[in-house]
Design an enzyme around this catalytic site. Structure first.
Site, PDB file in Angstrom:
ATOM      1  N   ASP A  16      32.826 -52.887  -3.387  1.00  0.00           N
ATOM      2  CA  ASP A  16      33.898 -53.168  -2.422  1.00  0.00           C
ATOM      3  C   ASP A  16      34.617 -54.460  -2.795  1.00  0.00           C
ATOM      4  O   ASP A  16      35.853 -54.548  -2.732  1.00  0.00           O
ATOM      5  CB  ASP A  16      33.329 -53.311  -1.005  1.00  0.00           C
ATOM      6  CG  ASP A  16      33.304 -51.981  -0.269  1.00  0.00           C
ATOM      7  OD1 ASP A  16      33.516 -50.949  -0.921  1.00  0.00           O
ATOM      8  OD2 ASP A  16      33.059 -51.985   0.956  1.00  0.00           O
TER       9      ASP A  16
ATOM     10  N   ASP B 180      23.852 -62.206  -6.836  1.00  0.00           N
ATOM     11  CA  ASP B 180      24.647 -63.187  -6.081  1.00  0.00           C
ATOM     12  C   ASP B 180      25.550 -63.979  -7.038  1.00  0.00           C
ATOM     13  O   ASP B 180      26.731 -64.209  -6.755  1.00  0.00           O
ATOM     14  CB  ASP B 180      23.747 -64.124  -5.263  1.00  0.00           C
ATOM     15  CG  ASP B 180      22.615 -64.738  -6.073  1.00  0.00           C
ATOM     16  OD1 ASP B 180      22.296 -64.223  -7.164  1.00  0.00           O
ATOM     17  OD2 ASP B 180      22.037 -65.751  -5.620  1.00  0.00           O
TER      18      ASP B 180
ATOM     19  N   LYS C 293      18.168 -58.861  -8.476  1.00  0.00           N
ATOM     20  CA  LYS C 293      17.658 -60.159  -8.039  1.00  0.00           C
ATOM     21  C   LYS C 293      16.228 -60.288  -8.546  1.00  0.00           C
ATOM     22  O   LYS C 293      15.260 -60.343  -7.762  1.00  0.00           O
ATOM     23  CB  LYS C 293      17.716 -60.263  -6.505  1.00  0.00           C
ATOM     24  CG  LYS C 293      19.129 -60.370  -5.957  1.00  0.00           C
ATOM     25  CD  LYS C 293      19.684 -61.770  -6.033  1.00  0.00           C
ATOM     26  CE  LYS C 293      19.019 -62.678  -5.037  1.00  0.00           C
ATOM     27  NZ  LYS C 293      19.474 -64.082  -5.201  1.00  0.00           N
TER      28      LYS C 293
ATOM     29  N   ASP D 213      26.891 -51.417  -3.299  1.00  0.00           N
ATOM     30  CA  ASP D 213      27.719 -51.198  -2.112  1.00  0.00           C
ATOM     31  C   ASP D 213      28.625 -52.414  -1.904  1.00  0.00           C
ATOM     32  O   ASP D 213      29.850 -52.299  -1.716  1.00  0.00           O
ATOM     33  CB  ASP D 213      26.787 -50.999  -0.917  1.00  0.00           C
ATOM     34  CG  ASP D 213      27.469 -50.370   0.275  1.00  0.00           C
ATOM     35  OD1 ASP D 213      28.670 -50.067   0.166  1.00  0.00           O
ATOM     36  OD2 ASP D 213      26.818 -50.203   1.306  1.00  0.00           O
TER      37      ASP D 213
ATOM     38  N   TYR E  75      18.393 -48.018   1.014  1.00  0.00           N
ATOM     39  CA  TYR E  75      18.966 -47.118   2.023  1.00  0.00           C
ATOM     40  C   TYR E  75      18.101 -45.876   2.246  1.00  0.00           C
ATOM     41  O   TYR E  75      18.308 -45.138   3.200  1.00  0.00           O
ATOM     42  CB  TYR E  75      20.380 -46.685   1.637  1.00  0.00           C
ATOM     43  CG  TYR E  75      21.397 -47.812   1.657  1.00  0.00           C
ATOM     44  CD1 TYR E  75      21.155 -48.978   2.368  1.00  0.00           C
ATOM     45  CD2 TYR E  75      22.596 -47.698   0.970  1.00  0.00           C
ATOM     46  CE1 TYR E  75      22.084 -50.015   2.377  1.00  0.00           C
ATOM     47  CE2 TYR E  75      23.524 -48.731   0.974  1.00  0.00           C
ATOM     48  CZ  TYR E  75      23.255 -49.878   1.683  1.00  0.00           C
ATOM     49  OH  TYR E  75      24.170 -50.901   1.697  1.00  0.00           O
TER      50      TYR E  75
END
Ligand code: NAD
Length: 367
Positions: free
Chosen positions: A252, A224, A191, A248, A141
């Site tokens: 959530d 993942d 990852k 992020d 970001y």
């Protein structure tokens, strides 16, 4: 010892309504030998209305000085057309940036009385209590280069995932410290199979672990696979640490395991100050809920649980934090609900203030 200091920024919409209930809790602790020095100020749309800016320099300076900042929520439709630079959210972003709050803590805790609210099966979520630590100030970001450029005849969108060793190490330390205060287990997610930044992330977490936290049980998971495991059997986790982007998404996902937005607290922590306490901002995950502002329907529990996090992580008052969380649990077990927690079976919801009073009554009953 001087009293710990708190800056309260109720903000807009339901922010002041839910924060009024937190004030009751703070005052109650004050009558039990745990007094706090509390000041209150403006942030967001109300600060723009009063001063033409969503956060004045004076308020920013106060936030830097106190032991903890408690924030309600900012924003509302009346501010939607303001210039980007003075939108209510800019006040919140300025606080996070200038206090350098690099570790965002989002617990996913499922109170038994609300286990039916989850979209997952009851036995998967009942009693769930995990914590996601998301790196908040770096990663994709913020990384450069970024932008949309022209390459030949087509546009190319570019963002850069970038982490320094020190950025990884400091958020890893925050997560290890948290694990020590909980069940001593940390799972790091990245990852590393396809991203160099993930390889470095894993290496640095291992190095910090070996050098400083070998007593904490550490595991690694690709992000993942972590998402799948969070929905399959979330109770296998205690603390999860991950980068800004994966955090992020995963925070959530984890938050929604527990059902209602009105129940979700958060903390954002920075480096330790001179007194050893971390820079800290505590706030509910929800926004200013303009659709119900002023109606007495807001659920104050997310904000009250954010104060419980402040007790635990800023003031080393873990027993009092647990007691406050147990008071919330007891009220829910009694069947008391604000409107957002009403199930299909119906019933009569209680107001924001009545929920605050019921929690105080439970606290008092355990005194
Ligand atoms: P929201 O979280 O304010 O509301 C979403 C829905 O959840 C609404 O129906 C609301 O009534 C309900 N809700 C939220 N909190 C609740 C509570 N404590 N009790 C009962 N019901 C609750 O999100 P939104 O509607 O997308 O945004 C409204 C405003 O808040 C916007 O201006 C947005 O920019 C702002 N916002 C601020 C923050 C923040 O301050 N951290 C976060 C998200 C959104």
């Amino acid at each position: 010892m001087p009293n710990p200091t708190i800056l309260i920024l109720p903000g807009d919409g339901i922010g002041p309504e839910v924060m009024a209930e937190v004030r009751k809790v703070i005052d109650w602790f004050g009558t039990r030998g745990h007094a706090f020095d509390v000041t209150e100020d403006l942030v967001g749309g109300c600060a723009y209305d009063a001063h033409g800016t969503p956060l004045t320099d004076e308020t920013m300076a106060k936030a830097q000085e106190v032991d903890a900042v408690l924030l309600g929520a900012v924003g509302g439709p009346q501010y939607d057309n303001l210039d980007f630079s003075v939108k209510p959210e800019r006040g919140l972003l300025r606080l996070r940036k200038e206090m350098d709050l690099f570790a965002n803590l989002r617990p996913a805790q499922c109170f038994d009385a609300l286990a039916d609210f989850s979209s997952l099966k009851k036995d998967v979520v009942a009693g769930l209590d995990i914590m996601i630590v998301r790196e908040l100030t770096s990663g994709v970001y913020f990384g450069e280069p970024r932008g949309i450029i022209k390459e030949g005849n087509e546009r190319v969108g570019i963002n850069t995932q970038r982490y320094t060793e020190s950025e990884i190490a400091r958020v890893a330390r925050s997560a290890f410290e948290l694990a020590r205060k909980r069940n001593n287990k940390l799972c790091s997610m990245e990852k590393a199979n396809v991203m160099e930044s993930g390889v470095l992330w894993r290496d640095v977490v291992n190095e910090v672990h070996a050098a400083e936290y070998s007593d904490v049980e550490l595991s690694h998971m690709y992000a993942d696979a972590g998402a799948m495991q969070l929905t399959r059997w979330p109770k296998q986790f205690d603390v999860i640490v991950t980068d800004n982007l994966f955090g992020d998404l995963l925070s959530d996902l984890a938050a929604m395991l527990t059902g209602s937005l009105g129940m979700l607290p958060s903390a954002s922590l920075g480096a330790p100050m001179a007194n050893g306490r971390p820079k800290a901002l505590y706030e509910p995950v929800h926004g200013s809920a303009p659709d119900i502002a002023g109606t007495g329907k807001a659920n104050p529990i997310a904000c009250i649980l954010s104060f419980a996090m402040a007790l635990r992580y800023s003031f080393d008052m873990g027993d009092e934090a647990t007691r406050l969380e147990q008071a919330v649990e007891a009220v829910l077990a009694d069947g008391l609900r604000t409107a957002d927690l009403m199930g299909p079976e119906g019933g009569t919801p209680i107001s924001t203030a009545d929920m605050g009073d019921a929690i105080i009554a439970k606290l008092a009953a355990t005194a």
